[in-house]
Design an enzyme around this catalytic site. Sequence first.
Site, PDB file in Angstrom:
ATOM      1  N   CYS A 264     -77.450  13.134 -31.026  1.00 12.49           N
ATOM      2  CA  CYS A 264     -77.664  12.119 -31.775  1.00 12.49           C
ATOM      3  C   CYS A 264     -76.702  13.301 -33.106  1.00 12.49           C
ATOM      4  CB  CYS A 264     -79.194  11.445 -32.545  1.00 12.49           C
ATOM      5  SG  CYS A 264     -78.426   9.991 -33.676  1.00 12.49           S
ATOM      6  N   GLN A 268     -72.605  15.362 -32.796  1.00 14.00           N
ATOM      7  CA  GLN A 268     -71.845  15.661 -33.628  1.00 14.00           C
ATOM      8  C   GLN A 268     -71.783  17.323 -33.652  1.00 14.00           C
ATOM      9  OE1 GLN A 268     -73.055  12.801 -36.623  1.00 14.00           O
ATOM     10  NE2 GLN A 268     -73.002  11.302 -35.561  1.00 14.00           N
ATOM     11  N   GLY A 308     -73.779   7.292 -37.256  1.00  4.19           N
ATOM     12  CA  GLY A 308     -72.853   6.248 -38.124  1.00  4.19           C
ATOM     13  C   GLY A 308     -71.255   7.644 -38.310  1.00  4.19           C
ATOM     14  N   PHE A 309     -70.720   8.636 -37.372  1.00  6.45           N
ATOM     15  CA  PHE A 309     -69.962   9.290 -37.305  1.00  6.45           C
ATOM     16  C   PHE A 309     -70.063   9.967 -35.699  1.00  6.45           C
ATOM     17  CE2 PHE A 309     -71.323   9.914 -41.296  1.00  6.45           C
ATOM     18  CZ  PHE A 309     -70.061  10.287 -42.294  1.00  6.45           C
ATOM     19  N   HIS A 356     -80.581   8.350 -28.589  1.00  8.89           N
ATOM     20  CA  HIS A 356     -82.151   9.312 -28.886  1.00  8.89           C
ATOM     21  C   HIS A 356     -82.593   8.781 -27.202  1.00  8.89           C
ATOM     22  CE1 HIS A 356     -82.044   8.357 -33.483  1.00  8.89           C
ATOM     23  NE2 HIS A 356     -81.004   8.887 -33.020  1.00  8.89           N
ATOM     24  N   GLU A 358     -85.296   9.870 -26.930  1.00  9.14           N
ATOM     25  CA  GLU A 358     -86.722   9.996 -26.508  1.00  9.14           C
ATOM     26  C   GLU A 358     -86.996   8.688 -25.981  1.00  9.14           C
ATOM     27  OE1 GLU A 358     -85.543   8.337 -30.510  1.00  9.14           O
ATOM     28  OE2 GLU A 358     -85.132  10.359 -29.412  1.00  9.14           O
TER      29      GLU A 358
END
Length: 407
Positions: A264, A268, A308-309, A356, A358
């Site tokens: 996540c 980035q 959101g990125f 994610h 997990e």
Amino acid sequence: MTETPTITHAPAVLVLEDGRRYDGRAYGATGATLGELVFATGMTGYQETLTDPSYAGQIVMMTAPHIGNTGMNDEDMESSKIWVAGFVVRDPSRVVSNFRSQRPLDDDLEAEGIVGISGIDTRAVTRHIRSAGAMRAGIFSGDAWNLTHGEQLELVLGGEQMAGRNLSGAVSTTERYTLPAEGERVGSVAVLDLGVKTSTLKYLAERGFDVHVVPQSITAEEVLELAPDALFFSNGPGDPEASDHHVDLLRATLREGLPYFGICFGNQLLGRALGFGTYKLPFGHRGINQPVLDQATGRVEITAHNHGFAVDAPIDRVSESTEGFGRVEVSHYDLNDNVVEGLNCLDIPAFSVQYHPESAAGPHDANYLFDRFAEMVRRHRGGSRSGEAAHPDPATTDDAATKEKND
């Protein structure tokens, strides 16, 4: 069946920065709260969503119309508290009916001061956000409901934008702590806590790692002093362009040859460390039903997201890192909009995914990535002695992935 929650009929209003207003009823605590309004598409897993630190600073709206029917329990907490800035639902469940439930959702929202709203047309708000994009918003109830429309909108417009915002310090641990490896030990991993979830640490320990969780403020020198066998960057909130410290830390450790896995926010940050840019998505990916293609195996995985990125990298060819880390390929991309969902370095032991793995909450399709990470560390340790390749063949983890899905 647990006690029926008390659903208040006190008025509340959701105010968007473009001036739109949605009247409803207070849910949880009353008062005023501000944040970026986003929607999450999961029909289940609201407890994991609420306690995911990467939702800090966001008012989360559930697209599923009926929320709270399974209550809350102590086992499914992904952190020590609820992190969302506010909570928006259509129909709170009046009956909690699940053998694992310990209390109603509304009790936890009220106890932790989470201002929410219910009884609004979440489908209409979702359609608006999909068109206009995620935006600043506020929920007003109690005394704050009595403010004028202009005063409420002024408060919303005075709230912080998510772009340019660094929230890592607000969600990270302040003290180092360790989880011991379970089963056959693979090595140690330093986990940079940018908003890490409990399930992530559990799965790393189950793969044979001594898990050393460190604060986001740690330096590269301090990481290397721990002499870990690998480095892991967790999920977390905020704009990756506001995290130069973490990018510099990652570059320094990659140059030392430390194997890396990021998820996540960690994806980035790897993208930025390699020299790629990042950008804000119109409304982001949030929920537990996002289809992602693993380009190495051709398998389509249904995955859990909250971002959101995204990384700005080409999905159709191998690129060269402008920071001197060799060749990089996009390993995964979203089938809805072709957004980059994973990076794989071909000349150094590093990879990452935007989602994610997990699986909290969500499908287990991507859980095998923890096995892939463990295998990469094994190969790197062996390769440093015998000259073997440091990267696992994705096909070697297919059996593990299939087993995980069948369990």
